[in-house]
Design an enzyme around this catalytic site. Sequence first.
Site, PDB file in Angstrom:
ATOM      1  CG  HIS A 189      38.437   2.991   2.851  1.00 14.56           C
ATOM      2  ND1 HIS A 189      38.458   1.749   3.418  1.00 14.56           N
ATOM      3  CD2 HIS A 189      37.524   2.926   1.859  1.00 14.56           C
ATOM      4  CE1 HIS A 189      37.606   0.969   2.778  1.00 14.56           C
ATOM      5  NE2 HIS A 189      37.024   1.663   1.828  1.00 14.56           N
ATOM      6  CD  GLU A 297      35.402   2.687   5.113  1.00 12.03           C
ATOM      7  OE1 GLU A 297      35.131   3.538   4.253  1.00 12.03           O
ATOM      8  OE2 GLU A 297      35.144   1.486   4.945  1.00 12.03           O
TER       9      GLU A 297
HETATM   10  O1  LIG Z   1      36.774  -1.406  -3.572  1.00 15.06           O
HETATM   11  P1  LIG Z   1      36.917   0.008  -3.078  1.00 15.06           P
HETATM   12  O2  LIG Z   1      36.713   1.042  -4.165  1.00 15.06           O
HETATM   13  O3  LIG Z   1      38.219   0.213  -2.361  1.00 15.06           O
HETATM   14  O4  LIG Z   1      35.772   0.232  -2.020  1.00 15.06           O
HETATM   15  C1  LIG Z   1      35.631  -0.608  -0.918  1.00 15.06           C
HETATM   16  C2  LIG Z   1      34.408  -0.204  -0.093  1.00 15.06           C
HETATM   17  O5  LIG Z   1      34.657   1.044   0.490  1.00 15.06           O
HETATM   18  C3  LIG Z   1      33.652   1.457   1.438  1.00 15.06           C
HETATM   19  O6  LIG Z   1      34.024   2.688   1.967  1.00 15.06           O
HETATM   20  C4  LIG Z   1      32.337   1.592   0.708  1.00 15.06           C
HETATM   21  O7  LIG Z   1      31.307   1.952   1.632  1.00 15.06           O
HETATM   22  C5  LIG Z   1      31.995   0.280   0.023  1.00 15.06           C
HETATM   23  O8  LIG Z   1      30.779   0.456  -0.710  1.00 15.06           O
HETATM   24  C6  LIG Z   1      33.119  -0.151  -0.899  1.00 15.06           C
HETATM   25  O9  LIG Z   1      32.809  -1.412  -1.443  1.00 15.06           O
END
Ligand SMILES: O=P(O)(O)OC[C@H]1O[C@@H](O)[C@H](O)[C@@H](O)[C@@H]1O
Length: 321
Positions: A189, A297
């Site tokens: 991510h 990501e």
């Molecule tokens: O707030 P988190 O759990 O770190 O996620 C952030 C984002 O992560 C992304 O990978 C998702 O596709 C989104 O839907 C999400 O909002």
Amino acid sequence: MVDRPNKPTALATTPGLPPQPQVNFSPDNARVSASLPTGESVEVLLYGATVISWKDRAGGEKLWLSDAAKLDGSKAVRGGIPLVFPVFGTAPDHAATSKLPQHGFARNSRWEFLGKSTSESSPSAGPSDASVKLDFGLSSATLDPQAKTLWPYGFNLIYSVTLTQEGLGTSIVITNDGTEAFEAQVLLHTYLRIKDITKIEVTGLENSEYLDKVDAAQAKTQSGAVTITGETDRVYTPAAGPSEPVVVRESGGGEEIFSVVRDSLKDVVVWNPWTDKAAGIGDFEPKDGYKNMICIEAGSVRGWQKLEPGEAFEGGQTISY
Ligand SMILES: O=P(O)(O)OC[C@H]1O[C@@H](O)[C@H](O)[C@@H](O)[C@@H]1O
């Protein structure tokens, strides 16, 4: 044996050799950092094995990290490169992972530092060929008991972070070392730091099918480069395949800012929360920070990677600039 240097590694000053890569632990043993003789550096928090900083030789930060990110192990880090495993988002219809929190447990678990390996500068080539790889591990044997009850499979993860002068590589090996098959998803991510979200585009996703998570998860096809003009949350399966780079570049087919090449990771999530979503995320600061980040990501998140006992899956990315 766990190699946990508290001081710069000895080879840094070996007579006759050019300066060598250095690896250091923070005094509280919560993070490990590495740097190359030419100045590039990376820092990884053991909590989540989250890369929280990656700098070029001039000290320029390449990753976006929220000013309000928790770095004390109380919450997944907002920024850097959190690691998503074994579920992307939540999967209420997938019984085996339905009890897990959003994005699984890897980003909320304390990982072990397994050691470093360096490719050293040679007297002939000088520091130009130096690189350093840091390895981290998480397994069902070291997982927090509460997470283990939510996902009771036998697994072993080895996550490697490789710093070179050209870029940063992050790769993961997932092994089923239990007695029962499991299905998992994995995602790197990555929050890339950019100067202005309105002046970039993403290429390499042309003609690719994607799920548009801000439009009822409809399946759509990308036409042309991706530009970000509002909340964007898309899961692409690039038509070009993993080895073709996904590139963040200046608008209008301009200069490359980042290039992401994937290894065995078929999907790419493109995420930017824009104004309203960023306003609602407590640890997203500054609120207009969405202008300075784009998440590209690399992962395997559409469908499931099934591993029988004894099987392994390896995937990764290399980001260059
Ligand atoms: O707030 P988190 O759990 O770190 O996620 C952030 C984002 O992560 C992304 O990978 C998702 O596709 C989104 O839907 C999400 O909002």
